[in-house]
Design a protein around this motif. Structure first.
Motif, PDB file in Angstrom:
ATOM      1  N   MET A   1     -28.882  27.535  31.748  1.00 25.38           N
ATOM      2  CA  MET A   1     -28.577  26.227  32.331  1.00 25.38           C
ATOM      3  C   MET A   1     -27.231  25.697  31.825  1.00 25.38           C
ATOM      4  O   MET A   1     -26.528  24.977  32.523  1.00 25.38           O
ATOM      5  N   PHE A   3     -24.500  27.494  31.213  1.00 17.31           N
ATOM      6  CA  PHE A   3     -23.424  28.096  32.000  1.00 17.31           C
ATOM      7  C   PHE A   3     -23.343  27.462  33.388  1.00 17.31           C
ATOM      8  O   PHE A   3     -22.249  27.312  33.947  1.00 17.31           O
ATOM      9  N   ARG A   4     -24.503  27.096  33.944  1.00 16.62           N
ATOM     10  CA  ARG A   4     -24.504  26.436  35.242  1.00 16.62           C
ATOM     11  C   ARG A   4     -23.821  25.064  35.141  1.00 16.62           C
ATOM     12  O   ARG A   4     -23.053  24.660  36.026  1.00 16.62           O
ATOM     13  N   TYR A   5     -24.094  24.371  34.044  1.00 11.27           N
ATOM     14  CA  TYR A   5     -23.474  23.056  33.829  1.00 11.27           C
ATOM     15  C   TYR A   5     -21.958  23.194  33.701  1.00 11.27           C
ATOM     16  O   TYR A   5     -21.193  22.421  34.286  1.00 11.27           O
ATOM     17  N   ALA A   7     -20.132  25.591  34.846  1.00  7.22           N
ATOM     18  CA  ALA A   7     -19.570  25.973  36.147  1.00  7.22           C
ATOM     19  C   ALA A   7     -19.421  24.763  37.048  1.00  7.22           C
ATOM     20  O   ALA A   7     -18.427  24.639  37.792  1.00  7.22           O
ATOM     21  N   ASP A   8     -20.390  23.824  36.977  1.00 10.22           N
ATOM     22  CA  ASP A   8     -20.290  22.606  37.789  1.00 10.22           C
ATOM     23  C   ASP A   8     -19.152  21.695  37.315  1.00 10.22           C
ATOM     24  O   ASP A   8     -18.615  20.916  38.104  1.00 10.22           O
ATOM     25  N   LYS A  10     -16.295  22.792  35.932  1.00  9.09           N
ATOM     26  CA  LYS A  10     -15.086  23.597  35.708  1.00  9.09           C
ATOM     27  C   LYS A  10     -13.815  22.852  36.114  1.00  9.09           C
ATOM     28  O   LYS A  10     -12.757  23.041  35.499  1.00  9.09           O
ATOM     29  N   THR A  70     -36.934  20.523  37.317  1.00  5.74           N
ATOM     30  CA  THR A  70     -37.286  21.945  37.410  1.00  5.74           C
ATOM     31  C   THR A  70     -38.716  22.178  36.948  1.00  5.74           C
ATOM     32  O   THR A  70     -39.474  22.923  37.579  1.00  5.74           O
TER      33      THR A  70
END
Length: 340
Positions: A1, A3-5, A7-8, A10, A70
C-alpha cells in the motif's frame, strides 16, 4: 500500500525534487552566495529526509480511510453502510456520500425486485393449485374407466402433467423451505414405496419392474421434502430405463448408524465427463439431448433440496451400464444441528 501511495503522489515528489534542483542550480550560478559543496550535499540530504518523514506521516493519516474501506470490502455485511469509516478529508466525505446513496438505491431496487417476485410466486402458487383441481377430476375419471384403452393411454399424459405441476409447486415453495421444514422419524422404504406408487402407471407402460432390497430403516428427516428428492431420482430412473428393465432400491445401514438408500437403474448410464455437471441447473447431458422431455431441473432441484435439509446425494454411473443415485441420512440431521 505504501508503494501505491507513493505512486499516487509522484507528481508532488517530482515537483519537490525539481524545486530542490532548481534552488541548487540558482545557488551554484549565483556568485554572491558562497556555500561549500559538502554543505550543499548536507542541506539537500536534510531536505530530502524531511520530505520522506513528511510523506510517512501523511501516509499513515491519509491511507487510514483506504485501509478501513478495504477491510470492509473483504468482510462486507448487510449493514455495511452503517459501518463506513469516518471521513477526515473532503474526498473521503464525498466517497461516503456516494456509497450511502448507492446503498439506498440498491435497497430500493432490491425491495422492488422482491415485491415483484413475491407477486409472481403467489400467482404461480395460486395457478398451480387451480390446475391441480381439474387434474384431480381427470384422475378420478381415468380410475373409474380403466377398461378404456384410450383413457389408459391418457393416464400417461396425465402423469407427466401432474409431475410437472407438482415440481413447479415445490419450486415455488423452496424459498420458504426452512419455515416449512418438519423433522420426524420416517421409514425410508415406506417413503420410497409411496413415490413408486405415484409412478406405477408409467412403470407399467414401460414394463419396468421395481424391487426393494434390504431391511426397512428409519431416518430423521422431513417427509414431504424427502419424498420430493426421491421422486426426482425415480422419475429420472424410469425415464431412462429401457423397456422391460428393472429399478432396484436398496437400503443399507452403516456401522456408524448412517442410512443409505440407493436407486439403481439399467439405463444408458452417464458419460464420465458429464458426471461432475449432472447437478448443474439446466444441464441435460448426452442422454438428455436424446430425451426431448429433459429439462435439466430434476437433479438440480434434488441436490438443492438435499443440501438444505441435510441429505447427502451422490451418483455412480458407467456408460451403458446404468446409474446409481445414493441418498445418505446421517445419525444427526445436519439441518437440525444448524437450527440448534
Amino acid at each position: 500500500m505504501l508503494f501505491r501511495y507513493l505512486a499516487d503522489r509522484k507528481s508532488w515528489i517530482v515537483f519537490y525534487l525539481l524545486s530542490l534542483l532548481f534552488v541548487d542550480l540558482l545557488i551554484w550560478i549565483d556568485n554572491g552566495i558562497a556555500i561549500q559543496a559538502v554543505s550543499m550535499l548536507y542541506l539537500n540530504s536534510l531536505l530530502i529526509l524531511s520530505m520522506a518523514v513528511f510523506l510517512g506521516c501523511r501516509f499513515r493519516k491519509e491511507m487510514k480511510y483506504a485501509r478501513l474501506l478495504t477491510d470492509l470490502a473483504e468482510e462486507i455485511e448487510e449493514d455495511w453502510v452503517e459501518t463506513l469509516p469516518p471521513a477526515h478529508f473532503y474526498h473521503e466525505e464525498t466517497t461516503n456520500r456516494l456509497l450511502r446513496a448507492a446503498g439506498r438505491w440498491y435497497r430500493r431496487k432490491l425491495s422492488d425486485s422482491r415485491a415483484a417476485r413475491t407477486v409472481e410466486e403467489d400467482y404461480i402458487a395460486a395457478w398451480v393449485h387451480e390446475v391441480k383441481t381439474p387434474l384431480t377430476a381427470m384422475k378420478l375419471t381415468i380410475d373409474t374407466h380403466r377398461s378404456n384403452p384410450a383413457l389408459r393411454k391418457m393416464e400417461m399424459d396425465w402423469l407427466r402433467i401432474h409431475l410437472l405441476i407438482d415440481q413447479q409447486l415445490y419450486i415455488s415453495r423452496m424459498p420458504s423451505l426452512e419455515a416449512d421444514f418438519v423433522l420426524e422419524e420416517a421409514g425410508i422404504q415406506q417413503l420410497a414405496a409411496l413415490e413408486v406408487r405415484e409412478l406405477a402407471s408409467w412403470c407399467v407402460d414401460k414394463n419396468i419392474a421395481v424391487e426393494f432390497e434390504g431391511e426397512e430403516a428409519f431416518v430423521r428427516t422431513d417427509r414431504k421434502w424427502c419424498r420430493f428428492i426421491i421422486r426426482q431420482l425415480l422419475t429420472n430412473a424410469v425415464k431412462y430405463s429401457p423397456e422391460g428393465g428393472m429399478i432396484l432400491l436398496s437400503t443399507t445401514v452403516a456401522p456408524e448408524g448412517h442410512v443409505r438408500i440407493t436407486i439403481k437403474d439399467e439405463g444408458p448410464g452417464i458419460a464420465e465427463h458429464d458426471l461432475p455437471r449432472i447437478f448443474d441447473k439446466g444441464f441435460t447431458g448426452g442422454n438428455g439431448r436424446l430425451q426431448n422431455a429433459a429439462t435439466g431441473l430434476g437433479l438440480y432441484l434434488a441436490r438443492t433440496v438435499a443440501l438444505k435439509i441435510g441429505i447427502g446425494l451422490t451418483v455412480k454411473s458407467v456408460l451403458h451400464a446404468g446409474t446409481e443415485m445414493e441418498m445418505t441420512f446421517t445419525v444427526r440431521n445436519a439441518f437440525e444441528a444448524v437450527r440448534a
